[in-house]
Design a protein around this motif. Sequence first.
Motif, PDB file in Angstrom:
ATOM      1  N   GLY A 146      36.844  39.002  59.340  1.00  0.00           N
ATOM      2  CA  GLY A 146      36.800  40.370  58.844  1.00  0.00           C
ATOM      3  C   GLY A 146      37.803  40.641  57.736  1.00  0.00           C
ATOM      4  N   LEU A 147      37.599  41.756  57.062  1.00  0.00           N
ATOM      5  CA  LEU A 147      38.463  42.154  55.955  1.00  0.00           C
ATOM      6  C   LEU A 147      39.738  42.805  56.463  1.00  0.00           C
ATOM      7  N   LYS A 148      40.779  42.747  55.647  1.00  0.00           N
ATOM      8  CA  LYS A 148      42.045  43.425  55.943  1.00  0.00           C
ATOM      9  C   LYS A 148      41.857  44.931  55.735  1.00  0.00           C
ATOM     10  N   PRO A 149      42.718  45.743  56.337  1.00  0.00           N
ATOM     11  CA  PRO A 149      42.648  47.188  56.113  1.00  0.00           C
ATOM     12  C   PRO A 149      42.899  47.527  54.644  1.00  0.00           C
ATOM     13  N   SER A 150      42.437  48.662  54.236  1.00  0.00           N
ATOM     14  CA  SER A 150      42.610  49.133  52.864  1.00  0.00           C
ATOM     15  C   SER A 150      44.086  49.091  52.475  1.00  0.00           C
ATOM     16  N   GLY A 151      44.362  48.573  51.282  1.00  0.00           N
ATOM     17  CA  GLY A 151      45.727  48.498  50.771  1.00  0.00           C
ATOM     18  C   GLY A 151      46.431  47.187  51.074  1.00  0.00           C
ATOM     19  N   ILE A 152      45.853  46.342  51.938  1.00  0.00           N
ATOM     20  CA  ILE A 152      46.451  45.033  52.239  1.00  0.00           C
ATOM     21  C   ILE A 152      45.549  43.967  51.633  1.00  0.00           C
ATOM     22  N   SER A 153      46.062  43.261  50.650  1.00  0.00           N
ATOM     23  CA  SER A 153      45.258  42.258  49.945  1.00  0.00           C
ATOM     24  C   SER A 153      45.385  40.889  50.601  1.00  0.00           C
ATOM     25  N   GLN A 154      44.313  40.148  50.564  1.00  0.00           N
ATOM     26  CA  GLN A 154      44.344  38.748  50.951  1.00  0.00           C
ATOM     27  C   GLN A 154      44.173  37.949  49.672  1.00  0.00           C
ATOM     28  N   LEU A 155      45.211  37.211  49.269  1.00  0.00           N
ATOM     29  CA  LEU A 155      45.232  36.544  47.972  1.00  0.00           C
ATOM     30  C   LEU A 155      44.591  35.169  47.968  1.00  0.00           C
ATOM     31  N   THR A 156      44.539  34.517  49.131  1.00  0.00           N
ATOM     32  CA  THR A 156      43.959  33.184  49.231  1.00  0.00           C
ATOM     33  C   THR A 156      43.171  33.091  50.529  1.00  0.00           C
ATOM     34  N   THR A 195      45.284  30.988  35.178  1.00  0.00           N
ATOM     35  CA  THR A 195      44.466  31.298  36.337  1.00  0.00           C
ATOM     36  C   THR A 195      45.180  31.341  37.679  1.00  0.00           C
ATOM     37  N   CYS A 196      46.153  30.485  37.883  1.00  0.00           N
ATOM     38  CA  CYS A 196      46.702  30.276  39.218  1.00  0.00           C
ATOM     39  C   CYS A 196      47.873  31.185  39.570  1.00  0.00           C
ATOM     40  N   ARG A 197      48.086  31.351  40.887  1.00  0.00           N
ATOM     41  CA  ARG A 197      49.201  32.174  41.362  1.00  0.00           C
ATOM     42  C   ARG A 197      50.527  31.491  41.086  1.00  0.00           C
ATOM     43  N   LYS A 198      51.521  32.275  40.681  1.00  0.00           N
ATOM     44  CA  LYS A 198      52.837  31.756  40.329  1.00  0.00           C
ATOM     45  C   LYS A 198      53.860  32.166  41.376  1.00  0.00           C
ATOM     46  N   GLY A 199      54.787  31.235  41.675  1.00  0.00           N
ATOM     47  CA  GLY A 199      55.920  31.564  42.535  1.00  0.00           C
ATOM     48  C   GLY A 199      57.012  32.189  41.708  1.00  0.00           C
TER      49      GLY A 199
END
Length: 162
Positions: free
Chosen positions: A98-108, A157-161
């Motif tokens: 399932g999806l996360k609640p509104s306002g909480i992003s799942q990045l990967t 494109t990729c996520r940066k630390g």
Amino acid sequence: MEYTGSKYIGEYVDGRMEGKAEYILPTETRYVGEMKDGMFHGEGTLYFPSGSRYDAVWEKGLAIKGMYTFADGLQYDAKNWHYCDGYDRRFYTEICFGLKPSGISQLTNMDPPRKIPPAAYDCGDGFYNPNTRIIKDYRNRFLRNADDDEHEWIIRTCRKGW
């Protein structure tokens, strides 16, 4: 094997790898299955260090029919592939749980996502250091050097630390 860095555990016929066997490549990818005349032949599975696998029927070293399964259990289906396409952008874990609640992003797909070392990029199969242009796997083992095209793609494109 001493020249390739590979390891073979199995039967030989007339000095050639043949029969049931396990073949371990220097990358730690393992093939477990049938060999004939020194090649993958018959039913066999490639097990990748990431936890994914490729079950296939092989003919003279070439896969003629197979199924790729990701480490999380998602199976690739070339004809009916709807995972993360233009119509459904959810990650596989979101489809399953399932999806996360509104306002909480799942990045990967991994939740929580991996911690990326400072100034490095997560390029999907490891971390990329833009200063050295080296990609190492998630266990800090060398994978490859990035060429100019891959460097630009990762930076864009990729996520940066941070």
